[in-house]
Scaffold this active site. Structure first.
Site: not given
Length: 601
Positions: A1-3, A44
């Site tokens: 997961m990331c942004a 991110q």
């Protein structure tokens, strides 16, 4: 997961970096930024697969920039397919996305199997994609510049002022969460599941690239074939979600869904650490004993996490801040605490059972709605219509029968909370009966224009879009990512979902048993005791906590200052909730009050 995060157009570098910093929890392992004139393109990273720095994002290739959040479970197969067309330098999913885009254009997304929010910039054209079933979020703001982000909090610094979007408010009251494209922050929009956005020449265009209703109905009409097909797809879905280069755990309730996920993981040679919630002094909400029995049957190690009233109250404000906007799901708080514990134990990936009820008809009320729907065939029903109009009740059962006799849409999601008549009695503004239908109009039109005719397909379709994607999955994404944990949901695999939409719908409900097909799938893997348990759901003593802590007084306080609701209606709901009725209505009002106090008062 990331942004993912980006700005196309004018920007202040200090403001942009501060906004990106609000997403650090989604990807604490690395922050990447590409800065140019009129472009701030960032990422991110939470490293799950190929954690090497060579896979850090944004990834660039010629005139292409990519910032990607999620997991592409078939990326290795795609990599093999594309290896003659693209020179790969990493083992990352991001490179595969770029290679797929170069080969298939925007149609590349149709080749992906997984969960994702993708931002792909090709020269001066930006594409944003949200996955087919809405597991990963994507928000945007189009003003002097175009800004996108994985969470609303990163867009707030760019608002001139905070104003509440009325469509978000009204759709939230009706359906537990704002319906796309609306958010509570006026001018901030969100993509719906299965949609992609194009931004070019300062213009925004949103299109749909996937629809479950495109599945051809009644391809499978025999029960044995349906069970065989779905079992294989579910096993495959679990297996491909077991791949990670970091520690993985699983949630375990007392029900079928999580037990079967773990059974299939074990069949694939993986025993996951499992976690279960419990509540001190509230046995009717507690699933620890059932989960313990399931864990012993499966032979897995299960960790029980007990929540006290003080834990709940202490985590309340933190959780609601995490959500960014009102979301009417009291389970968010205990789930936040559960993921807090899972993070403490060192896990970065968790398997969860969302989607099973919507796909396999696990809610009893689906069957009740089918029964009520049959009343449309009555030839002489005028007197019944007159009776219901003359005997108003706030209970939703009254509303169901009224709709049938009024020839209007009966089922409007399992998560329907305030009806239009209830909103009219609550709000200091006029709400016409059936006004909320405008928020689900496009979904209903797609259903009516499809080849599907069985209303149970409509139940699943609208629930997957609203009750799941905008309600349950929004909650799961925010509270898990608040602790830098990736949540994977095997039941919400688009191939499995499409297969379910291709079977004869009657196979799901003709014997009157909830989750009939799933129970047939699970029978060889789970004991009869597990299969026959009564469904509890993810219930918790939220209203008892709210009343005893006196937090419920905030509803009165905020309404006295804002004047949004009629005072006598507020009092009636609060009194009802104290007696155990209309609890979710009141929780929704409480969560809304918290947001109004923070942003508008």
């Amino acid at each position: 997961m990331c942004a993912v995060f980006g700005i196309l157009g004018e920007y202040d570098a200090t403001t942009a970096r501060a906004a990106l910093g609000r997403l650090t929890h989604r990807g604490p392992d690395f922050c990447g930024v590409v800065e140019r004139e009129d472009l701030f393109f960032a990422h991110q990273r939470l490293g799950i697969t190929d954690t090497h720095h060579r896979s850090n994002q944004p990834l660039s290739f010629e005139k292409i920039l990519l910032s990607f959040n999620g997991e592409i479970y078939n990326f290795k197969e795609l990599r093999d397919e594309l290896k003659n067309d693209f020179y790969f330098k990493t083992q990352s999913e991001g490179e595969v996305i770029i290679a797929a885009y170069l080969k298939w254009g925007v149609g590349f997304v149709e080749h992906l199997r997984g969960m994702f929010a993708i931002a792909l910039l090709d020269d001066e054209t930006l594409y944003l994609f949200r996955d087919r079933l809405g597991k990963k979020p994507l928000f945007y703001l189009h003003g002097r510049s175009f800004i996108f982000a994985s969470e609303i909090k990163a867009l707030l610094p760019f608002l001139q002022k905070v104003e509440m979007d009325e469509d978000a408010l009204l759709s939230y009251l009706s359906f537990l969460a704002p319906v796309p494209p609306f958010t509570f922050f006026k001018n901030i929009k969100k993509l719906a599941a299965g949609e992609y956005l194009t931004f070019k020449n300062k213009k925004v265009e949103v299109k749909r690239y996937f629809d479950l209703l495109d599945a051809t109905p009644n391809l499978i009409t025999e029960r044995d074939e349906a069970v065989f097909t779905l079992e294989n797809l579910l096993q495959e879905s679990v297996n491909i979600r077991l791949s990670a280069d970091v520690p993985m755990a699983s949630l375990l309730s007392g029900g079928i869904d999580s037990a079967l996920i773990n059974a299939f993981a074990i069949k694939n040679g993986v025993k996951l650490q499992t976690y279960t919630l419990g509540y001190k002094d509230f046995a009717k909400y507690d699933e620890r004993q059932n989960a313990k029995e399931s864990a012993e049957f499966l032979g897995v190690s299960n960790q029980e996490v007990e929540i006290l009233q003080n834990d709940f109250i202490d985590a309340l404000d933190k959780t609601l801040d995490t959500l960014d906007e009102p979301l009417n799901d009291p389970a968010a708080i205990p789930l936040y605490l559960l993921f807090e514990r899972i993070k403490k134990d060192g896990y970065k990936v968790v398997l969860s059972g969302e989607g099973s009820d919507e796909l396999f008809l696990g809610y009893r009320q689906y069957f009740e709605f089918l029964d009520v729907q049959s009343l449309t065939k009555l030839k002489n029903r005028n007197w019944l219509s007159n009776y219901f109009h003359s005997n108003f009740s706030m209970n939703r059962e009254w509303e169901r029968y009224k709709r049938v006799f009024d020839n209007t849409l009966l089922f409007r999601t399992t998560g329907e909370s305030f009806t239009d008549l209830q909103k009219n009695m609550l709000l200091r503004r006029n709400v016409r009966d059936n006004e909320s239908l405008k928020y689900i109009k496009s979904y209903r039109e797609r259903f009516e224009n499809s080849q599907h005719r069985d209303e149970s397909i409509w139940y699943s379709y609208i629930d997957l879009h609203l009750f799941q994607a905008e309600h349950f999955l929004s909650k799961l994404d925010r509270v898990s990512m608040a602790h830098s944990i990736e949540s994977r949901t095997p039941f919400l695999d688009h191939k499995l979902a499409s297969a379910l939409f291709s079977i004869d719908p009657k196979l799901r409900y003709e014997d009157g048993t909830t989750k009939s097909l799933l129970k047939s799938i699970a029978k060889p893997y789970l004991g009869e005791k597990i299969l026959s348990r009564r469904k509890k759901g993810f219930s918790n003593p939220y209203m008892e906590y709210l009343v005893e802590s006196k937090k419920i007084e905030l509803i009165r306080e905020v309404n006295d200052k804002s004047g949004i609701f009629k005072k006598d209606a507020i009092e009636e709901y609060i009194q009802n909730a104290s007696r155990g009725a209309f609890k979710q209505h009141v929780w929704g009002l409480y969560v809304l009050s918290v947001w109004i106090k923070k942003y508008l008062l």
